[in-house]
Motif scaffolding. Structure first.
Motif, PDB file in Angstrom:
ATOM      1  N   ASP A  38       5.829  -3.977   5.103  1.00 23.88           N
ATOM      2  CA  ASP A  38       6.207  -3.340   6.389  1.00 23.88           C
ATOM      3  C   ASP A  38       5.175  -2.535   6.757  1.00 23.88           C
ATOM      4  OD1 ASP A  38       7.018  -1.705   4.094  1.00 23.88           O
ATOM      5  OD2 ASP A  38       8.916  -1.564   5.226  1.00 23.88           O
ATOM      6  N   ALA A  39       3.920  -2.427   6.142  1.00 22.86           N
ATOM      7  CA  ALA A  39       2.612  -1.568   6.377  1.00 22.86           C
ATOM      8  C   ALA A  39       2.300  -1.455   7.721  1.00 22.86           C
ATOM      9  CB  ALA A  39       1.535  -2.154   5.467  1.00 22.86           C
ATOM     10  N   GLY A  40       2.366  -2.679   8.411  1.00 20.48           N
ATOM     11  CA  GLY A  40       2.263  -2.587  10.044  1.00 20.48           C
ATOM     12  C   GLY A  40       3.318  -2.189  10.767  1.00 20.48           C
ATOM     13  N   GLY A  41       4.489  -2.044  10.402  1.00 24.01           N
ATOM     14  CA  GLY A  41       5.718  -1.799  11.014  1.00 24.01           C
ATOM     15  C   GLY A  41       5.514  -0.308  11.675  1.00 24.01           C
ATOM     16  N   ASP A  42       6.375  -0.004  12.618  1.00 28.73           N
ATOM     17  CA  ASP A  42       6.439   1.275  13.541  1.00 28.73           C
ATOM     18  C   ASP A  42       7.529   1.664  13.769  1.00 28.73           C
ATOM     19  OD1 ASP A  42       5.506   3.385  14.980  1.00 28.73           O
ATOM     20  OD2 ASP A  42       4.622   2.473  16.462  1.00 28.73           O
TER      21      ASP A  42
ATOM     22  N   GLY B 148       0.737  -1.044   0.053  1.00 26.37           N
ATOM     23  CA  GLY B 148      -0.008  -0.177   0.147  1.00 26.37           C
ATOM     24  C   GLY B 148       0.905   1.380  -0.085  1.00 26.37           C
ATOM     25  N   MET B 149       2.338   1.075  -0.107  1.00 24.89           N
ATOM     26  CA  MET B 149       3.279   2.089  -0.028  1.00 24.89           C
ATOM     27  C   MET B 149       4.027   2.210  -1.345  1.00 24.89           C
ATOM     28  SD  MET B 149       4.129   2.074   4.085  1.00 24.89           S
ATOM     29  CE  MET B 149       4.705   0.489   3.902  1.00 24.89           C
ATOM     30  N   PRO B 150       3.850   3.230  -2.053  1.00 25.51           N
ATOM     31  CA  PRO B 150       4.738   3.197  -3.262  1.00 25.51           C
ATOM     32  C   PRO B 150       6.363   2.996  -2.795  1.00 25.51           C
ATOM     33  CG  PRO B 150       3.544   5.408  -3.187  1.00 25.51           C
ATOM     34  CD  PRO B 150       3.377   4.656  -1.826  1.00 25.51           C
ATOM     35  N   ASP B 151       6.938   2.352  -3.840  1.00 26.34           N
ATOM     36  CA  ASP B 151       8.322   2.094  -3.578  1.00 26.34           C
ATOM     37  C   ASP B 151       9.354   3.263  -3.207  1.00 26.34           C
ATOM     38  OD1 ASP B 151       7.746  -0.553  -4.079  1.00 26.34           O
ATOM     39  OD2 ASP B 151       8.640  -0.401  -6.183  1.00 26.34           O
TER      40      ASP B 151
ATOM     41  N   ASN C 176       3.308   2.347   9.650  1.00 22.88           N
ATOM     42  CA  ASN C 176       3.694   2.742   8.475  1.00 22.88           C
ATOM     43  C   ASN C 176       2.646   3.210   7.250  1.00 22.88           C
ATOM     44  OD1 ASN C 176       6.304   2.503   9.451  1.00 22.88           O
ATOM     45  ND2 ASN C 176       6.547   0.587   8.494  1.00 22.88           N
ATOM     46  N   LEU C 177       1.683   2.503   7.040  1.00 23.11           N
ATOM     47  CA  LEU C 177       0.919   2.617   6.397  1.00 23.11           C
ATOM     48  C   LEU C 177       0.068   3.825   6.608  1.00 23.11           C
ATOM     49  CD1 LEU C 177      -0.671   1.922   3.606  1.00 23.11           C
ATOM     50  CD2 LEU C 177      -1.989   0.471   4.917  1.00 23.11           C
ATOM     51  N   THR C 178      -0.364   3.945   7.869  1.00 21.98           N
ATOM     52  CA  THR C 178      -0.999   5.175   8.278  1.00 21.98           C
ATOM     53  C   THR C 178      -0.139   6.532   8.195  1.00 21.98           C
ATOM     54  OG1 THR C 178      -2.407   3.961   9.844  1.00 21.98           O
ATOM     55  CG2 THR C 178      -2.404   6.143  10.049  1.00 21.98           C
ATOM     56  N   GLU C 179       1.108   6.453   8.578  1.00 23.32           N
ATOM     57  CA  GLU C 179       1.975   7.594   8.367  1.00 23.32           C
ATOM     58  C   GLU C 179       2.063   7.969   6.681  1.00 23.32           C
ATOM     59  OE1 GLU C 179       3.973   8.797  10.829  1.00 23.32           O
ATOM     60  OE2 GLU C 179       4.219   7.400  12.238  1.00 23.32           O
ATOM     61  N   TYR C 180       1.798   6.765   5.923  1.00 25.98           N
ATOM     62  CA  TYR C 180       1.786   7.321   4.387  1.00 25.98           C
ATOM     63  C   TYR C 180       0.825   7.941   4.058  1.00 25.98           C
ATOM     64  CZ  TYR C 180       1.019   6.625  -0.482  1.00 25.98           C
ATOM     65  OH  TYR C 180       0.827   7.026  -1.809  1.00 25.98           O
ATOM     66  N   GLN C 181      -0.310   7.450   4.570  1.00 28.49           N
ATOM     67  CA  GLN C 181      -1.728   8.010   4.156  1.00 28.49           C
ATOM     68  C   GLN C 181      -1.883   9.457   5.026  1.00 28.49           C
ATOM     69  OE1 GLN C 181      -3.920   4.464   5.802  1.00 28.49           O
ATOM     70  NE2 GLN C 181      -4.283   3.836   3.932  1.00 28.49           N
ATOM     71  N   GLU C 182      -1.182   9.657   6.032  1.00 29.09           N
ATOM     72  CA  GLU C 182      -1.521  11.044   6.747  1.00 29.09           C
ATOM     73  C   GLU C 182      -0.162  12.108   6.286  1.00 29.09           C
ATOM     74  OE1 GLU C 182      -2.041   9.943  10.694  1.00 29.09           O
ATOM     75  OE2 GLU C 182      -4.049   9.182  10.429  1.00 29.09           O
ATOM     76  N   GLY C 183       0.672  11.513   5.620  1.00 26.89           N
ATOM     77  CA  GLY C 183       1.846  12.339   5.389  1.00 26.89           C
ATOM     78  C   GLY C 183       2.801  12.631   6.267  1.00 26.89           C
ATOM     79  N   THR C 184       2.930  11.684   7.165  1.00 29.05           N
ATOM     80  CA  THR C 184       3.821  11.815   8.604  1.00 29.05           C
ATOM     81  C   THR C 184       4.944  10.989   8.140  1.00 29.05           C
ATOM     82  OG1 THR C 184       2.381  10.044   9.489  1.00 29.05           O
ATOM     83  CG2 THR C 184       1.871  12.420  10.076  1.00 29.05           C
TER      84      THR C 184
END
Length: 163
Positions: free
Chosen positions: A93-97, A76-79, A105-113
């Motif tokens: 590593d979408a679920g990593g923190d 779900g996150m671009p390379d 990580n996926l939420t950080e990508y979606q929220e721009g953080t």
């Protein structure tokens, strides 16, 4: 296969490639890799980004990612975003923190953080005002105001004969 690039000489001739040179266009990516990922082995396209993931073709080659798919590991996150944020574009590593802030990580990508930097802690709560220790349990201000008002009232009505 004179150049050892895994393309047969016949394939190289039919594609217009040099059978004795594994990188006909000298762009740093072997002809066989370019043919398999549909980039152009006859044109220097190392800086191109056909999948618009933020990684140039040469970076995709060097990292082992797919230049035709913007998210090689399908997390779900671009390379390119993963590389820019020190994550692995070949590992889901979408679920990593990595910053330990409780936001994956996926939420950080979606929220721009930034997944590598936890937000700063909130500022401390303001301290309550100090309690008065004298005369009337915190009413010193009122007591003082009362004196001032009383003094002003008396001076207004003072008999000039006694001054």
């Amino acid at each position: 296969d004179l150049d050892g690039d895994s393309l047969t000489n016949l394939d190289e001739f039919s594609l217009g490639l040099l059978p004795n040179n594994s990188d006909t266009d000298a762009d740093g990516m072997p002809d066989a890799w370019e043919v398999s990922f549909l980039t152009d082995p006859l044109r220097d396209d190392a800086a191109s980004d056909a999948d618009a993931d933020g990684l140039a073709n040469i970076d995709e080659f060097n990292r082992g990612t797919d230049p035709t798919i913007s998210d090689s590991d399908a997390d779900g996150m671009p390379d390119g975003w993963e590389v820019d944020n020190s994550l692995d574009p070949l590992l889901n590593d979408a679920g990593g923190d990595p910053d330990g802030d409780g936001v994956p990580n996926l939420t950080e990508y979606q929220e721009g953080t930034d997944p590598q930097a936890a937000p700063p802690p909130p500022p401390p709560a303001p301290s309550p005002p100090p309690q008065s220790s004298g005369g009337g349990g915190g009413s010193t201000g009122w007591w003082l105001l009362g004196l001032l008002v009383a003094g002003a009232s008396r001076s207004r009505y003072r008999d000039s004969r006694f001054s």
